[in-house]
Design an enzyme around this catalytic site. Structure first.
Site, short mmCIF file in Angstrom:
data_model
loop_
_atom_site.label_atom_id
_atom_site.label_comp_id
_atom_site.label_asym_id
_atom_site.label_seq_id
_atom_site.Cartn_x
_atom_site.Cartn_y
_atom_site.Cartn_z
N GLY A 122 0.84 -1.21 0.00
CA GLY A 122 0.00 0.00 0.00
C GLY A 122 0.87 1.24 0.00
N GLY A 139 2.76 3.57 1.44
CA GLY A 139 3.38 3.74 2.76
C GLY A 139 3.96 5.12 2.95
CG ASP A 164 5.05 -3.63 -5.13
OD1 ASP A 164 5.66 -4.65 -5.46
OD2 ASP A 164 5.57 -2.68 -4.52
CG ASN A 165 7.41 -1.10 -7.75
OD1 ASN A 165 6.61 -0.46 -7.06
ND2 ASN A 165 8.59 -1.47 -7.31
P1 AMP Z 1 8.93 0.29 -3.50
O1 AMP Z 1 9.71 -0.98 -3.63
O2 AMP Z 1 9.79 1.53 -3.36
O3 AMP Z 1 7.95 0.44 -4.60
O4 AMP Z 1 8.14 0.25 -2.12
C1 AMP Z 1 7.53 -0.91 -1.63
C2 AMP Z 1 6.62 -0.57 -0.50
O5 AMP Z 1 7.34 0.04 0.59
C3 AMP Z 1 5.50 0.37 -0.83
O6 AMP Z 1 4.36 -0.06 -0.13
C4 AMP Z 1 5.99 1.70 -0.31
O7 AMP Z 1 4.94 2.58 0.00
C5 AMP Z 1 6.74 1.27 0.94
N1 AMP Z 1 7.79 2.22 1.32
C6 AMP Z 1 8.96 2.47 0.68
N2 AMP Z 1 9.68 3.41 1.32
C7 AMP Z 1 8.96 3.77 2.41
C8 AMP Z 1 9.16 4.69 3.50
N3 AMP Z 1 10.25 5.45 3.59
N4 AMP Z 1 8.18 4.79 4.43
C9 AMP Z 1 7.07 4.04 4.36
N5 AMP Z 1 6.82 3.16 3.38
C10 AMP Z 1 7.74 3.02 2.41
MG MG Z 2 6.41 0.77 -5.33
#
Ligand code: AMP
Ligand code: MG
Length: 472
Positions: free
Chosen positions: A86, A88, A244-245
């Site tokens: 979700g 985050g 998720d990406n």
């Molecule tokens: P990503 O691999 O960057 O697409 O992120 C994967 C998940 O981690 C997603 O749900 C993001 O919202 C969450 N996320 C990444 N960085 C952060 C952060 N600094 N704080 C909170 N959630 C994060």
């Molecule tokens: Mg992501």
């Protein structure tokens, strides 16, 4: 407040099952570092006072018409299912319908904690925010579907990664933020009604001509085929092709440890967290099929009799490798000036790519030099190119205007890693001139730009960036 974004929201009208409504967390001292006037014009967003825009894009003021929320999704990360992800650290402010009639999300990324933050701080630092700004806008200028950057704000707060960095927020624009993982979470939970609602929503928003879940699957497949082959054509490595990406609208989304290759090497990886090389350059066409299979599995959960649709879903997914191969082949044909098709073209392309790897040739500059010359200088062993060149020249006699085809396909400028890193270092020191220069030059990547040709130069030995870290 006179700064106005003409919101027209649809996702916020869906069942609260799909999101949590909440406002961005305010920041200490927002400073506007970039505002994308070209994109604003398309969105019908008129420019406001700098201080007002800083308050809005920094998350301190929720603009009129916004219905801020964090979206729920799950996804496979490096092949393992994570049952709940979700937004985050992102907040969807709302949607706008642009002058081109296209509906787009306006999202703040780095806007604070949400119920989906898990261990994260909900924030982003300036480096990744500016990297995403520059690289996503460069992708757009290259003609590749992508989310875009509307604004970047420094928060005036410190974000802690390996050390303290200036905090920042990116205002990101996307055709939507629906991902393969948005479907997976409801499928895995067996929430069939939600899955049906989401499927219909995605069809209405992105593929009104698609019929039912299998029509949606096919439409996403075709967009992803076009997208991944476009990435391959410019040497782009996404770095984190988790489900998720992976966007349902077929845009490049979530620029993390992404990079463009300098020297051509098919198994090139940049992401420091991708130890097994799952998302290496040359694996991207296989991974997208894997991701589509996850979407197929999720979509099937809503069928009255999934067993009846399995065959159709399987056919749609199984057709994908051949479609990817065809799209790849046509793209690389254009890169060497070929519009027609001949049985021998693939061998000609592969032979060049092999010689490029052996000869440590720069991907972007070698292809561009095919039209602008001299290409042989790109190779450690120029004679290896000479041998290929005679076959190629013979093939080009069947073509109308190969130079024009190549110059429209092979960019002069890409966001080179060492330049992106140099730009980030300068920005952290308060110097945004390199950021602005990169944006300006990369806006017309197919044109030679006198006075900026240093940005087309590959990294010198000491400048090579080996990995991009995920500390985003
Ligand atoms: P990503 O691999 O960057 O697409 O992120 C994967 C998940 O981690 C997603 O749900 C993001 O919202 C969450 N996320 C990444 N960085 C952060 C952060 N600094 N704080 C909170 N959630 C994060
Ligand atoms: Mg992501």
């Amino acid at each position: 407040m006179t700064f106005n974004i003409p919101f027209d929201n649809t996702f916020a009208q869906l069942d609260p099952l799909f999101y949590t409504k909440l406002a961005p967390e305010p920041v200490a001292a927002p400073k506007l570092r970039a505002f994308n006037r070209d994109l604003a014009r398309i969105l019908d967003v008129s420019e406001g006072e700098t201080s007002e825009m800083a308050q809005v894009f920094g998350g301190n003021v929720v603009p009129g018409g916004a219905e801020p929320l964090a979206q729920l999704y799950s996804g496979h990360q490096f092949g393992n299912y994570n049952p709940q992800l979700g937004d985050g650290r992102a907040i969807l402010l709302g949607e706008v319908v642009g002058q081109d009639g296209i509906r787009r999300d306006v999202q703040l990324k780095g806007s604070g904690r949400t119920p989906y933050s898990r261990q994260g701080d909900g924030r982003a630092w300036l480096g990744p925010v500016l990297r995403e700004y520059v690289v996503s806008e460069a992708m757009h200028a290259l003609g590749i579907p992508t989310t875009r950057a509307l604004a970047a704000v420094e928060t005036g707060e410190t974000v802690w990664r390996e050390r303290g960095y200036p905090g920042a927020i990116l205002a990101r624009v996307a055709q939507s933020h629906l991902r393969v993982g948005t479907f997976q979470i409801f499928a895995v939970r067996g929430e069939t009604a939600a899955l049906k609602t989401l499927t219909q929503y995605a069809i209405d928003r992105h593929y009104p001509e698609a019929e039912g879940p299998m029509g949606l699957l096919k439409a996403v497949r075709d967009r992803q085929v076009a997208l991944i082959s476009a990435w391959m054509g410019v040497g782009f490595i996404h770095g984190v092709m988790n489900t998720d990406n992976c966007s349902i609208a077929g845009e490049t989304i979530d620029y993390g440890p992404c990079a463009f290759m300098d020297v051509f090497k098919s198994n090139r990886v940049f992401s420091s967290i991708d130890r097994g090389g799952r998302y290496a350059y040359g694996n991207q066409p296989q991974i997208i099929v894997w991701n589509l299979a996850q979407l197929a599995t999720a979509l099937l959960q809503q069928m009255e009799k999934p067993e009846d649709a399995v065959e159709e879903a399987t056919e749609i997914v199984h057709a994908m490798p051949a479609l990817l191969h065809e799209a790849w082949l046509n793209r690389f044909r254009a890169k060497i000036g070929i519009e027609g098709n001949d049985e021998a073209d693939e061998a000609l392309i592969t032979s060049l790519l092999n010689r490029m790897t052996d000869g440590q040739a720069d991907f972007t500059n070698t292809f561009r030099a095919l039209s602008d010359g001299p290409a042989r200088d790109q190779f450690a062993d120029p004679e290896a190119f000479d041998a290929w060149e005679s076959d190629w020249r013979a093939r080009l006699t069947q073509e109308q205007d190969p130079v024009a085809v190549m110059q429209a396909t092979n960019p002069v400028f890409i966001p080179r890693n060492h330049r992106v890193e140099e730009m980030i270092t300068a920005a952290v020191e308060g110097d945004f001139a390199p950021f602005e220069r990169l944006n300006r030059v990369l806006a017309t990547p197919f044109a030679h730009q006198e006075g900026d040709m240093d940005l087309a130069r590959p990294p010198a030995q000491g400048e090579v960036v080996q990995a991009t870290f995920c500390g985003t």
